[in-house]
Design an enzyme around this catalytic site. Structure first.
Site, PDB file in Angstrom:
ATOM      1  N   SER A 174     -75.558   4.283 -36.999  1.00 39.69           N
ATOM      2  CA  SER A 174     -74.528   3.513 -38.035  1.00 39.69           C
ATOM      3  C   SER A 174     -75.159   2.558 -38.591  1.00 39.69           C
ATOM      4  CB  SER A 174     -73.158   3.296 -38.016  1.00 39.69           C
ATOM      5  OG  SER A 174     -72.705   2.509 -36.783  1.00 39.69           O
ATOM      6  N   HIS A 202     -71.955   9.765 -40.111  1.00 36.75           N
ATOM      7  CA  HIS A 202     -72.673   9.233 -41.427  1.00 36.75           C
ATOM      8  C   HIS A 202     -73.707  10.537 -41.419  1.00 36.75           C
ATOM      9  CE1 HIS A 202     -71.893   4.869 -40.987  1.00 36.75           C
ATOM     10  NE2 HIS A 202     -71.547   5.072 -39.996  1.00 36.75           N
ATOM     11  N   LYS A 234     -66.229   8.502 -45.418  1.00 38.10           N
ATOM     12  CA  LYS A 234     -67.623   7.654 -45.893  1.00 38.10           C
ATOM     13  C   LYS A 234     -68.329   9.257 -46.605  1.00 38.10           C
ATOM     14  CE  LYS A 234     -68.112   5.774 -41.409  1.00 38.10           C
ATOM     15  NZ  LYS A 234     -67.033   5.770 -41.645  1.00 38.10           N
TER      16      LYS A 234
END
Length: 381
Positions: A174, A202, A234
Protein backbone atom coordinates in the site's frame (compact mmCIF):
# COMPACT_ATOMS: atom_id res chain seq x y z
CA UNK A 1 5.18 10.12 29.19
CA UNK A 2 1.86 11.94 29.56
CA UNK A 3 -0.29 12.73 26.49
CA UNK A 4 0.73 16.41 26.37
CA UNK A 5 4.44 15.57 26.31
CA UNK A 6 3.91 12.84 23.72
CA UNK A 7 1.97 15.16 21.41
CA UNK A 8 4.68 17.81 21.68
CA UNK A 9 7.29 15.17 20.78
CA UNK A 10 5.30 14.05 17.73
CA UNK A 11 5.07 17.64 16.50
CA UNK A 12 8.81 18.16 17.01
CA UNK A 13 9.58 14.99 15.02
CA UNK A 14 7.31 15.95 12.14
CA UNK A 15 5.05 12.97 12.89
CA UNK A 16 1.92 14.78 14.08
CA UNK A 17 -1.20 14.01 12.06
CA UNK A 18 -4.40 15.95 11.72
CA UNK A 19 -7.69 15.27 10.01
CA UNK A 20 -8.96 17.41 7.16
CA UNK A 21 -12.70 17.89 6.75
CA UNK A 22 -14.15 17.08 3.32
CA UNK A 23 -17.40 18.76 2.34
CA UNK A 24 -19.43 16.59 0.00
CA UNK A 25 -18.75 13.32 -1.79
CA UNK A 26 -15.47 11.66 -2.70
CA UNK A 27 -14.21 12.62 -6.12
CA UNK A 28 -11.37 14.06 -8.14
CA UNK A 29 -12.34 17.56 -7.05
CA UNK A 30 -13.07 17.90 -3.34
CA UNK A 31 -13.71 20.79 -1.00
CA UNK A 32 -11.39 20.52 2.00
CA UNK A 33 -11.48 23.03 4.87
CA UNK A 34 -13.27 25.42 2.53
CA UNK A 35 -10.81 25.08 -0.37
CA UNK A 36 -11.21 23.30 -3.72
CA UNK A 37 -8.49 20.69 -4.25
CA UNK A 38 -7.60 18.12 -6.90
CA UNK A 39 -7.46 14.85 -4.97
CA UNK A 40 -4.46 12.57 -5.44
CA UNK A 41 -4.82 10.89 -2.02
CA UNK A 42 -7.81 8.58 -2.38
CA UNK A 43 -7.87 4.80 -2.77
CA UNK A 44 -11.02 5.10 -4.91
CA UNK A 45 -9.00 3.78 -7.84
CA UNK A 46 -11.85 3.11 -10.26
CA UNK A 47 -13.89 6.19 -9.34
CA UNK A 48 -16.86 4.18 -8.04
CA UNK A 49 -17.35 5.72 -4.59
CA UNK A 50 -19.80 8.27 -6.00
CA UNK A 51 -20.87 6.48 -9.18
CA UNK A 52 -24.59 7.08 -9.87
CA UNK A 53 -25.38 3.36 -10.23
CA UNK A 54 -23.64 2.54 -6.96
CA UNK A 55 -25.38 5.39 -5.12
CA UNK A 56 -28.72 4.31 -6.54
CA UNK A 57 -28.16 0.72 -5.41
CA UNK A 58 -27.36 1.96 -1.91
CA UNK A 59 -30.55 4.00 -1.79
CA UNK A 60 -32.66 1.12 -3.08
CA UNK A 61 -30.98 -1.22 -0.62
CA UNK A 62 -31.80 1.11 2.27
CA UNK A 63 -35.42 1.27 1.15
CA UNK A 64 -35.61 -2.53 1.16
CA UNK A 65 -33.40 -3.48 4.12
CA UNK A 66 -33.26 -0.34 6.24
CA UNK A 67 -30.01 1.13 7.56
CA UNK A 68 -28.69 -1.18 10.27
CA UNK A 69 -28.25 -4.93 9.89
CA UNK A 70 -29.40 -5.43 13.46
CA UNK A 71 -27.02 -8.18 14.49
CA UNK A 72 -24.04 -10.34 13.69
CA UNK A 73 -24.22 -12.63 10.65
CA UNK A 74 -24.66 -15.71 12.85
CA UNK A 75 -27.65 -14.30 14.71
CA UNK A 76 -30.08 -12.41 12.44
CA UNK A 77 -27.85 -10.02 10.49
CA UNK A 78 -27.16 -12.12 7.38
CA UNK A 79 -29.48 -10.88 4.63
CA UNK A 80 -30.12 -12.11 1.12
CA UNK A 81 -28.05 -9.14 -0.09
CA UNK A 82 -25.05 -10.30 1.93
CA UNK A 83 -25.46 -13.83 0.68
CA UNK A 84 -25.75 -12.78 -2.96
CA UNK A 85 -22.66 -10.59 -2.70
CA UNK A 86 -20.63 -13.45 -1.19
CA UNK A 87 -21.60 -15.72 -4.07
CA UNK A 88 -20.73 -13.04 -6.64
CA UNK A 89 -17.36 -12.32 -5.01
CA UNK A 90 -16.51 -16.03 -5.02
CA UNK A 91 -17.33 -16.25 -8.72
CA UNK A 92 -15.46 -13.02 -9.47
CA UNK A 93 -12.24 -14.21 -7.79
CA UNK A 94 -12.49 -17.82 -9.00
CA UNK A 95 -12.82 -19.21 -5.49
CA UNK A 96 -15.27 -21.76 -4.13
CA UNK A 97 -16.78 -19.46 -1.51
CA UNK A 98 -16.41 -15.99 -0.01
CA UNK A 99 -17.18 -14.53 3.41
CA UNK A 100 -17.91 -10.88 4.21
CA UNK A 101 -16.18 -9.02 7.03
CA UNK A 102 -17.00 -5.55 8.30
CA UNK A 103 -13.46 -4.21 7.69
CA UNK A 104 -10.21 -5.41 6.18
CA UNK A 105 -8.45 -4.99 9.51
CA UNK A 106 -10.96 -7.30 11.17
CA UNK A 107 -10.73 -9.80 8.34
CA UNK A 108 -6.95 -10.12 8.64
CA UNK A 109 -6.95 -10.42 12.41
CA UNK A 110 -9.79 -12.95 12.35
CA UNK A 111 -8.39 -15.12 9.57
CA UNK A 112 -4.84 -15.41 10.89
CA UNK A 113 -6.00 -16.15 14.44
CA UNK A 114 -8.41 -18.79 13.16
CA UNK A 115 -5.76 -20.57 11.08
CA UNK A 116 -2.78 -20.65 13.47
CA UNK A 117 -2.02 -20.71 17.19
CA UNK A 118 0.75 -21.23 19.73
CA UNK A 119 2.16 -24.37 18.14
CA UNK A 120 2.33 -22.84 14.64
CA UNK A 121 4.48 -20.31 12.76
CA UNK A 122 3.61 -17.14 10.83
CA UNK A 123 6.01 -15.60 8.30
CA UNK A 124 5.27 -12.07 7.10
CA UNK A 125 6.80 -9.57 4.70
CA UNK A 126 8.52 -6.76 6.59
CA UNK A 127 6.38 -4.15 4.79
CA UNK A 128 3.03 -5.87 5.33
CA UNK A 129 0.05 -3.74 6.34
CA UNK A 130 -0.38 -3.15 10.07
CA UNK A 131 -3.49 -5.35 10.16
CA UNK A 132 -1.50 -8.34 8.90
CA UNK A 133 1.31 -7.74 11.36
CA UNK A 134 -1.13 -7.32 14.24
CA UNK A 135 -2.98 -10.47 13.16
CA UNK A 136 0.26 -12.44 13.25
CA UNK A 137 1.23 -11.13 16.67
CA UNK A 138 -2.26 -11.63 18.15
CA UNK A 139 -2.42 -15.22 16.91
CA UNK A 140 0.28 -16.14 19.48
CA UNK A 141 2.03 -18.25 16.85
CA UNK A 142 5.80 -18.00 16.43
CA UNK A 143 6.16 -14.78 14.44
CA UNK A 144 8.91 -14.01 11.92
CA UNK A 145 9.34 -11.27 9.32
CA UNK A 146 11.30 -11.77 6.12
CA UNK A 147 12.98 -9.08 4.02
CA UNK A 148 10.62 -7.24 1.73
CA UNK A 149 9.67 -9.27 -1.37
CA UNK A 150 12.75 -11.47 -0.78
CA UNK A 151 11.91 -15.07 -1.72
CA UNK A 152 15.39 -16.29 -0.75
CA UNK A 153 15.04 -14.92 2.78
CA UNK A 154 11.56 -16.42 3.01
CA UNK A 155 12.92 -19.81 1.95
CA UNK A 156 15.61 -19.65 4.63
CA UNK A 157 12.99 -18.99 7.29
CA UNK A 158 10.69 -21.75 6.01
CA UNK A 159 13.42 -24.39 6.02
CA UNK A 160 13.89 -26.79 8.90
CA UNK A 161 10.70 -25.96 10.80
CA UNK A 162 8.49 -28.73 12.14
CA UNK A 163 5.65 -26.31 12.85
CA UNK A 164 2.62 -25.74 10.65
CA UNK A 165 3.49 -22.58 8.69
CA UNK A 166 1.39 -19.72 7.33
CA UNK A 167 2.95 -17.26 4.87
CA UNK A 168 1.21 -13.88 4.85
CA UNK A 169 1.78 -11.04 2.38
CA UNK A 170 0.21 -8.03 0.79
CA UNK A 171 -0.44 -8.51 -2.92
CA UNK A 172 0.10 -4.83 -3.75
CA UNK A 173 2.03 -3.02 -1.03
CA UNK A 174 0.00 0.00 0.00
CA UNK A 175 2.85 2.45 0.60
CA UNK A 176 5.27 1.27 -2.11
CA UNK A 177 2.87 0.21 -4.87
CA UNK A 178 4.97 -2.82 -5.86
CA UNK A 179 3.72 -6.40 -6.16
CA UNK A 180 4.74 -9.37 -4.02
CA UNK A 181 6.62 -12.09 -5.96
CA UNK A 182 3.65 -14.40 -5.65
CA UNK A 183 4.54 -17.10 -8.21
CA UNK A 184 7.83 -17.76 -6.38
CA UNK A 185 6.07 -17.61 -3.02
CA UNK A 186 3.40 -20.07 -4.12
CA UNK A 187 6.12 -22.47 -5.23
CA UNK A 188 7.89 -22.16 -1.87
CA UNK A 189 4.63 -22.73 -0.01
CA UNK A 190 4.04 -25.93 -1.96
CA UNK A 191 7.60 -27.17 -1.40
CA UNK A 192 7.44 -26.56 2.36
CA UNK A 193 3.78 -27.61 2.80
CA UNK A 194 2.92 -24.12 4.04
CA UNK A 195 -0.30 -22.16 3.48
CA UNK A 196 -0.12 -18.86 1.55
CA UNK A 197 -2.43 -15.98 2.44
CA UNK A 198 -2.59 -12.84 0.24
CA UNK A 199 -4.13 -9.51 1.22
CA UNK A 200 -5.18 -8.02 -2.13
CA UNK A 201 -6.75 -4.83 -0.78
CA UNK A 202 -5.11 -2.66 -3.45
CA UNK A 203 -5.38 -5.13 -6.34
CA UNK A 204 -9.06 -6.12 -6.32
CA UNK A 205 -10.82 -4.31 -9.16
CA UNK A 206 -7.55 -2.83 -10.42
CA UNK A 207 -5.33 -5.72 -11.57
CA UNK A 208 -6.02 -8.75 -13.76
CA UNK A 209 -7.67 -9.05 -17.16
CA UNK A 210 -11.13 -8.83 -15.56
CA UNK A 211 -10.19 -6.89 -12.41
CA UNK A 212 -10.12 -9.91 -10.10
CA UNK A 213 -6.83 -8.76 -8.63
CA UNK A 214 -3.21 -9.74 -8.24
CA UNK A 215 -3.89 -13.48 -8.28
CA UNK A 216 -5.58 -13.17 -11.67
CA UNK A 217 -2.69 -10.96 -12.76
CA UNK A 218 -0.24 -13.78 -11.99
CA UNK A 219 -2.60 -16.61 -13.01
CA UNK A 220 -2.57 -18.26 -9.56
CA UNK A 221 -5.28 -20.72 -8.53
CA UNK A 222 -7.09 -21.36 -5.25
CA UNK A 223 -4.87 -24.39 -4.72
CA UNK A 224 -1.72 -22.26 -5.05
CA UNK A 225 -3.07 -19.42 -2.89
CA UNK A 226 -5.65 -20.94 -0.52
CA UNK A 227 -6.47 -17.72 1.38
CA UNK A 228 -7.40 -14.49 -0.42
CA UNK A 229 -8.47 -11.34 1.41
CA UNK A 230 -9.85 -8.34 -0.45
CA UNK A 231 -11.38 -5.05 0.59
CA UNK A 232 -14.46 -3.35 -0.83
CA UNK A 233 -13.60 0.25 0.09
CA UNK A 234 -10.84 0.84 -2.45
CA UNK A 235 -11.20 -0.39 -6.04
CA UNK A 236 -14.87 -1.29 -5.48
CA UNK A 237 -15.65 2.08 -3.90
CA UNK A 238 -17.87 0.96 -1.00
CA UNK A 239 -17.00 -0.46 2.44
CA UNK A 240 -16.04 -3.71 4.11
CA UNK A 241 -13.95 -6.74 3.16
CA UNK A 242 -14.14 -10.39 2.22
CA UNK A 243 -12.12 -13.60 2.38
CA UNK A 244 -12.35 -16.13 -0.45
CA UNK A 245 -11.19 -19.73 -0.60
CA UNK A 246 -12.34 -23.31 -0.22
CA UNK A 247 -15.57 -24.56 1.30
CA UNK A 248 -13.73 -25.79 4.38
CA UNK A 249 -11.81 -22.52 4.84
CA UNK A 250 -14.98 -20.43 4.84
CA UNK A 251 -16.80 -22.82 7.17
CA UNK A 252 -13.86 -22.73 9.57
CA UNK A 253 -13.89 -18.92 9.58
CA UNK A 254 -17.63 -18.84 10.23
CA UNK A 255 -17.03 -21.02 13.28
CA UNK A 256 -13.78 -19.58 14.65
CA UNK A 257 -12.90 -16.12 13.28
CA UNK A 258 -13.76 -14.04 16.34
CA UNK A 259 -13.85 -10.76 14.42
CA UNK A 260 -16.57 -12.30 12.23
CA UNK A 261 -18.55 -14.12 14.89
CA UNK A 262 -18.74 -11.23 17.35
CA UNK A 263 -19.31 -8.26 15.00
CA UNK A 264 -22.47 -6.69 13.64
CA UNK A 265 -22.83 -7.33 9.92
CA UNK A 266 -22.28 -4.46 7.49
CA UNK A 267 -25.54 -2.79 6.39
CA UNK A 268 -27.27 -4.81 3.68
CA UNK A 269 -27.60 -1.60 1.64
CA UNK A 270 -23.79 -1.47 1.42
CA UNK A 271 -23.79 -5.03 0.13
CA UNK A 272 -26.26 -3.99 -2.57
CA UNK A 273 -24.08 -1.02 -3.51
CA UNK A 274 -21.08 -3.33 -3.77
CA UNK A 275 -22.97 -5.68 -6.07
CA UNK A 276 -23.56 -2.70 -8.38
CA UNK A 277 -19.90 -1.69 -8.31
CA UNK A 278 -18.85 -5.27 -9.01
CA UNK A 279 -20.93 -5.21 -12.21
CA UNK A 280 -19.15 -2.04 -13.31
CA UNK A 281 -15.75 -3.62 -12.68
CA UNK A 282 -16.72 -6.57 -14.85
CA UNK A 283 -18.14 -4.53 -17.74
CA UNK A 284 -15.93 -1.42 -17.91
CA UNK A 285 -12.30 -2.51 -18.41
CA UNK A 286 -11.45 0.98 -19.68
CA UNK A 287 -11.16 2.10 -16.06
CA UNK A 288 -8.18 -0.18 -15.46
CA UNK A 289 -6.63 0.72 -18.80
CA UNK A 290 -6.92 4.42 -18.02
CA UNK A 291 -5.29 3.94 -14.62
CA UNK A 292 -2.27 2.37 -16.30
CA UNK A 293 -2.04 5.20 -18.80
CA UNK A 294 -2.26 7.92 -16.14
CA UNK A 295 0.28 6.23 -13.88
CA UNK A 296 2.77 5.87 -16.74
CA UNK A 297 2.29 9.50 -17.80
CA UNK A 298 3.00 10.62 -14.25
CA UNK A 299 6.07 8.39 -13.88
CA UNK A 300 7.62 9.73 -17.06
CA UNK A 301 7.00 13.34 -16.08
CA UNK A 302 8.10 13.03 -12.45
CA UNK A 303 11.29 11.22 -13.48
CA UNK A 304 12.14 14.00 -15.91
CA UNK A 305 11.74 16.48 -13.05
CA UNK A 306 14.26 14.55 -10.96
CA UNK A 307 11.91 13.19 -8.32
CA UNK A 308 12.83 9.81 -6.84
CA UNK A 309 10.07 7.31 -7.63
CA UNK A 310 9.71 3.81 -6.24
CA UNK A 311 9.37 0.84 -8.59
CA UNK A 312 5.59 0.65 -8.93
CA UNK A 313 3.39 -0.44 -11.81
CA UNK A 314 0.17 0.11 -9.82
CA UNK A 315 -2.11 3.10 -9.22
CA UNK A 316 0.06 3.91 -6.16
CA UNK A 317 3.04 6.07 -7.15
CA UNK A 318 5.20 7.09 -4.17
CA UNK A 319 7.78 9.88 -4.34
CA UNK A 320 10.52 9.05 -1.83
CA UNK A 321 11.83 12.09 0.07
CA UNK A 322 13.20 10.57 3.29
CA UNK A 323 12.93 13.34 5.86
CA UNK A 324 9.52 13.69 7.54
CA UNK A 325 9.64 17.47 7.83
CA UNK A 326 10.60 17.91 4.19
CA UNK A 327 7.82 15.55 3.19
CA UNK A 328 5.28 17.64 5.10
CA UNK A 329 6.69 20.78 3.49
CA UNK A 330 6.27 19.28 0.03
CA UNK A 331 2.70 18.17 0.76
CA UNK A 332 1.79 21.62 2.06
CA UNK A 333 3.38 23.28 -0.96
CA UNK A 334 1.17 21.15 -3.20
CA UNK A 335 -1.89 22.07 -1.11
CA UNK A 336 -1.16 25.75 -1.67
CA UNK A 337 -1.23 25.04 -5.40
CA UNK A 338 -4.53 23.16 -5.15
CA UNK A 339 -3.34 19.53 -5.08
CA UNK A 340 -3.96 17.11 -2.22
CA UNK A 341 -1.18 14.51 -1.92
CA UNK A 342 -0.66 12.66 1.35
CA UNK A 343 2.57 12.92 3.35
CA UNK A 344 3.35 9.41 4.59
CA UNK A 345 5.73 9.21 7.55
CA UNK A 346 6.85 6.71 10.21
CA UNK A 347 5.50 4.51 11.67
CA UNK A 348 3.44 3.92 8.51
CA UNK A 349 6.75 3.59 6.64
CA UNK A 350 10.27 2.85 7.99
CA UNK A 351 12.44 5.60 9.45
CA UNK A 352 14.11 7.68 6.77
CA UNK A 353 11.60 6.64 4.09
CA UNK A 354 8.94 9.33 4.33
CA UNK A 355 7.27 9.93 1.01
CA UNK A 356 4.49 11.60 -0.92
CA UNK A 357 1.95 8.94 -1.83
CA UNK A 358 0.35 9.86 -5.15
CA UNK A 359 -2.67 7.74 -6.07
CA UNK A 360 -4.68 7.77 -9.27
CA UNK A 361 -8.33 7.28 -10.13
CA UNK A 362 -9.96 6.40 -13.42
CA UNK A 363 -11.79 9.71 -13.04
CA UNK A 364 -8.56 11.73 -13.29
CA UNK A 365 -7.88 13.36 -16.64
CA UNK A 366 -4.54 13.98 -18.34
CA UNK A 367 -4.75 17.67 -17.46
CA UNK A 368 -4.94 16.76 -13.77
CA UNK A 369 -1.72 14.76 -14.06
CA UNK A 370 -0.01 17.51 -16.02
CA UNK A 371 -1.14 20.09 -13.46
CA UNK A 372 0.29 18.00 -10.62
CA UNK A 373 3.61 17.71 -12.48
CA UNK A 374 3.70 21.48 -12.93
CA UNK A 375 3.07 21.91 -9.22
CA UNK A 376 5.84 19.44 -8.36
CA UNK A 377 8.24 21.33 -10.62
CA UNK A 378 7.69 24.47 -8.53
CA UNK A 379 8.69 22.80 -5.23
CA UNK A 380 12.15 23.49 -3.85
CA UNK A 381 13.17 21.43 -0.80
Amino acid sequence: MNPTERLAQLKEQGLYRRRRVIEGAQGIEVWVDGERLINFSSNDYLGLANHPAVVSALKNGAERYGVGSGSAHLICGHSSAHHALEEELADFTGRRRALLFSTGYMANIGVISALVGRSDKVLEDRLNHASLLDGGLLSRAQFQRYRHADSADLEDKLSGSSRRQLIVTDGVFSMDGDLAPLPAMAKLAEEHQATLMVDDAHGIGVLGDHGAGVLQHFGLSQQQVPVLMGTLGKGLGTFGAFVAGSEDLIELLIQQARSYVFTTAMPAAVAEATRASLKIVRTEPWRREKLQMLSQRFREGASQLGWRLLDSASAIQPILIGDSRQTIAASEALLRQGYWVGAIRPPTVPQGQARLRVTFSANHQQQHVDGLLTALAAIKL
